[in-house]
Scaffold this active site. Structure first.
Site, mmCIF file in Angstrom:
data_model
loop_
_atom_site.group_PDB
_atom_site.id
_atom_site.type_symbol
_atom_site.label_atom_id
_atom_site.label_comp_id
_atom_site.label_asym_id
_atom_site.label_seq_id
_atom_site.Cartn_x
_atom_site.Cartn_y
_atom_site.Cartn_z
ATOM 1 N N LYS A 89 -64.516 25.077 -5.608
ATOM 2 C CA LYS A 89 -64.383 25.927 -4.420
ATOM 3 C C LYS A 89 -64.534 27.417 -4.728
ATOM 4 O O LYS A 89 -64.987 28.188 -3.895
ATOM 5 C CB LYS A 89 -63.045 25.677 -3.733
ATOM 6 C CG LYS A 89 -63.013 24.332 -3.017
ATOM 7 C CD LYS A 89 -62.054 24.344 -1.857
ATOM 8 C CE LYS A 89 -62.216 23.093 -1.014
ATOM 9 N NZ LYS A 89 -61.750 21.877 -1.711
ATOM 10 N N GLU A 111 -59.016 29.355 6.301
ATOM 11 C CA GLU A 111 -58.228 28.186 6.679
ATOM 12 C C GLU A 111 -58.072 27.323 5.439
ATOM 13 O O GLU A 111 -58.893 27.395 4.525
ATOM 14 C CB GLU A 111 -58.939 27.394 7.776
ATOM 15 C CG GLU A 111 -60.015 26.392 7.290
ATOM 16 C CD GLU A 111 -61.202 27.019 6.565
ATOM 17 O OE1 GLU A 111 -61.510 28.196 6.839
ATOM 18 O OE2 GLU A 111 -61.806 26.345 5.713
ATOM 19 N N SER A 377 -65.730 17.218 -9.110
ATOM 20 C CA SER A 377 -65.453 18.418 -8.302
ATOM 21 C C SER A 377 -64.152 19.126 -8.634
ATOM 22 O O SER A 377 -64.047 20.337 -8.458
ATOM 23 C CB SER A 377 -65.507 18.075 -6.810
ATOM 24 O OG SER A 377 -64.556 17.088 -6.481
HETATM 25 C C1 LIG Z 1 -61.877 20.601 -1.215
HETATM 26 C C2 LIG Z 1 -62.305 19.638 -2.236
HETATM 27 C C3 LIG Z 1 -63.291 18.649 -1.961
HETATM 28 C C4 LIG Z 1 -63.891 18.451 -0.602
HETATM 29 O O1 LIG Z 1 -64.615 19.527 -0.111
HETATM 30 P P1 LIG Z 1 -66.212 19.549 -0.099
HETATM 31 O O2 LIG Z 1 -66.528 20.742 0.718
HETATM 32 O O3 LIG Z 1 -66.660 18.274 0.533
HETATM 33 O O4 LIG Z 1 -66.669 19.668 -1.498
HETATM 34 C C5 LIG Z 1 -63.699 17.815 -2.990
HETATM 35 N N1 LIG Z 1 -63.161 17.904 -4.222
HETATM 36 C C6 LIG Z 1 -62.199 18.814 -4.528
HETATM 37 C C7 LIG Z 1 -61.655 18.849 -5.893
HETATM 38 C C8 LIG Z 1 -61.746 19.720 -3.543
HETATM 39 O O5 LIG Z 1 -60.801 20.610 -3.850
#
Ligand SMILES: *Cc1c(COP(=O)(O)O)cnc(C)c1O
Length: 393
Positions: A89, A111, A377
């Site tokens: 993020k 948000e 992610s």
């Molecule tokens: C917020 C988040 C997501 C989901 O958000 P996307 O916009 O779909 O990437 C996925 N993985 C992690 C670790 C997150 O913090």
């Protein structure tokens, strides 16, 4: 290349900017300037400097040997979990805070649901010395206490959204209301590839650093830039957008999106938007969303707060609808199983959102000489309470 978005912000039939009159000036200012600002030399230098020295990029592309052996194929992990603040993020919030400064904005709002985007925004506001207000549902403030504490330590003000189900969608409504009331001095940092044009395109471009790195990193180890598959979880879709971006026009690469089925696609407790969503408008764009026949938004459910959203970014609505990306719906139980599998096979504890991407592996028909990249992610520290309950630790 513009990767499918037209000048009005549409990806096929999805996207656009469906906003109240009062927001038009803000959104139009951003729309008319974002590309020029983003691709100026001074912006690119500042962005790349921070990504390298502050975020810790490039993140590794790691060959997961034991996981590969289990699934009889070649699996690489793109380690976004190693970014500062623990997830992808921050790539976007770094980009947007630099954008806000160049637009002359003095105040930042955001948000947040689970609090990850709130933390990433509070982090860059501290870095730049800008005041930060994060809207968060009152229920989420209760459930996500550690992230609320992090935001406060970083100097942000956390404001509770007390309407509706008091979760992410209600926090988003509050943020939009704030923006309407402060059109001149405020930039709204949206946390995913959602919202009115140009947000989905702008956020995808900031996150596209992920696939930009994948190309040269894979070339170094495999002698070719393209894998056979890229897997990523999709909440709004920003990490998937970043991982897919530079491969979208390369049909040799199969794009796999993992969304949260919650207790099951047909259980009534789900966030499987591409499976049961229909065409509608949410938070400023036309996309697939979970709604009743008369257009009321259906409350989503997933064990993973980051995937617990009733919509999906317009880019993914388009990719999935025209068959360019394939979506798998993953239940809570399947995601939890994959969490333990990755922990035990590779010594990496993933975020619950990320586990949904790994849970696609047993459902795929894989061959030994195929190359997969899974976008890892985020890391699992924030989910420890859930894991302690689920695994009786
Ligand atoms: C917020 C988040 C997501 C989901 O958000 P996307 O916009 O779909 O990437 C996925 N993985 C992690 C670790 C997150 O913090």
């Amino acid at each position: 290349m513009n990767y499918g978005v037209d000048e009005h912000g549409f990806y096929g039939e999805f996207g656009g900017a469906f906003i109240p009159e009062m927001l038009w000036a803000n959104v139009e200012e951003l729309r008319s300037k974002y590309l020029d600002i983003m691709y100026s030399d001074s912006f690119q230098k500042a962005f790349k400097d921070l990504l390298q020295h502050y975020v810790g990029r490039p993140t590794p592309l790691y060959y997961a040997e034991r996981l590969s052996a289990k699934y009889q194929t070649k699996i690489y992990l793109k380690r976004e979990d190693l970014c500062h603040t623990g997830a992808h993020k921050v790539n976007n919030t770094i980009g947007q805070i630099l954008m806000a400064k160049r637009l002359g904005k003095k105040r930042i709002i955001a948000e947040t649901g689970a609090g990850q985007h709130g933390v990433a925004t509070a982090t860059v506001c501290a870095l730049m010395g800008l005041p930060c207000i994060v809207y968060m549902g009152a229920v989420d403030i209760e459930r996500q206490a550690p992230n609320v504490a992090r935001m406060k330590m970083l100097g942000a003000e956390v404001r509770a959204a007390e309407s509706g189900s008091k979760t992410l969608k209600d926090a988003t409504n509050e943020a939009i209301r704030d923006w309407i009331n402060h059109p001149e001095d405020t930039h709204y940092i949206i946390g995913s590839v959602v919202g009115p044009h140009p947000y989905p395109d702008m956020v995808a471009r900031f996150q596209s650093v992920i696939s930009e790195e994948m190309k040269w990193q894979l070339k170094q180890v495999e002698g070719r830039e393209h894998p056979d598959y890229i897997l990523a979880c999709v909440g709004g879709g920003s990490n998937a957008a970043g991982a897919f971006y530079h491969y979208i026009d390369d049909e040799r690469v199969q794009l796999i999106a993992a969304e949260a089925a919650g207790l099951g696609v047909d259980s009534g407790e789900t966030a499987a938007t591409s499976a049961i969503g229909t065409n509608g408008i949410i938070h400023g764009s036309r996309t697939l969303l979970m709604q009743t026949e008369d257009g009321q938004i259906v409350e989503p459910y997933s064990i993973s707060a980051g995937l617990d959203y009733p919509g999906i970014g317009p880019m993914h609505a388009d990719l999935i609808s025209r068959g360019r990306a394939k979506a798998y719906s993953i239940t809570d139980a399947e995601a939890l199983e994959s969490t333990l599998e990755l922990s035990r096979l590779e010594g990496i504890i993933p975020a619950l959102e990320t586990s949904h991407a790994f849970a696609c592996l047993p459902k795929m028909d894989l061959k030994p000489d195929e190359i997969l990249i899974i976008n890892l992610s985020g890391r699992g520290d924030k989910d420890l309470n859930t894991y302690m309950t689920a695994f009786e630790l």
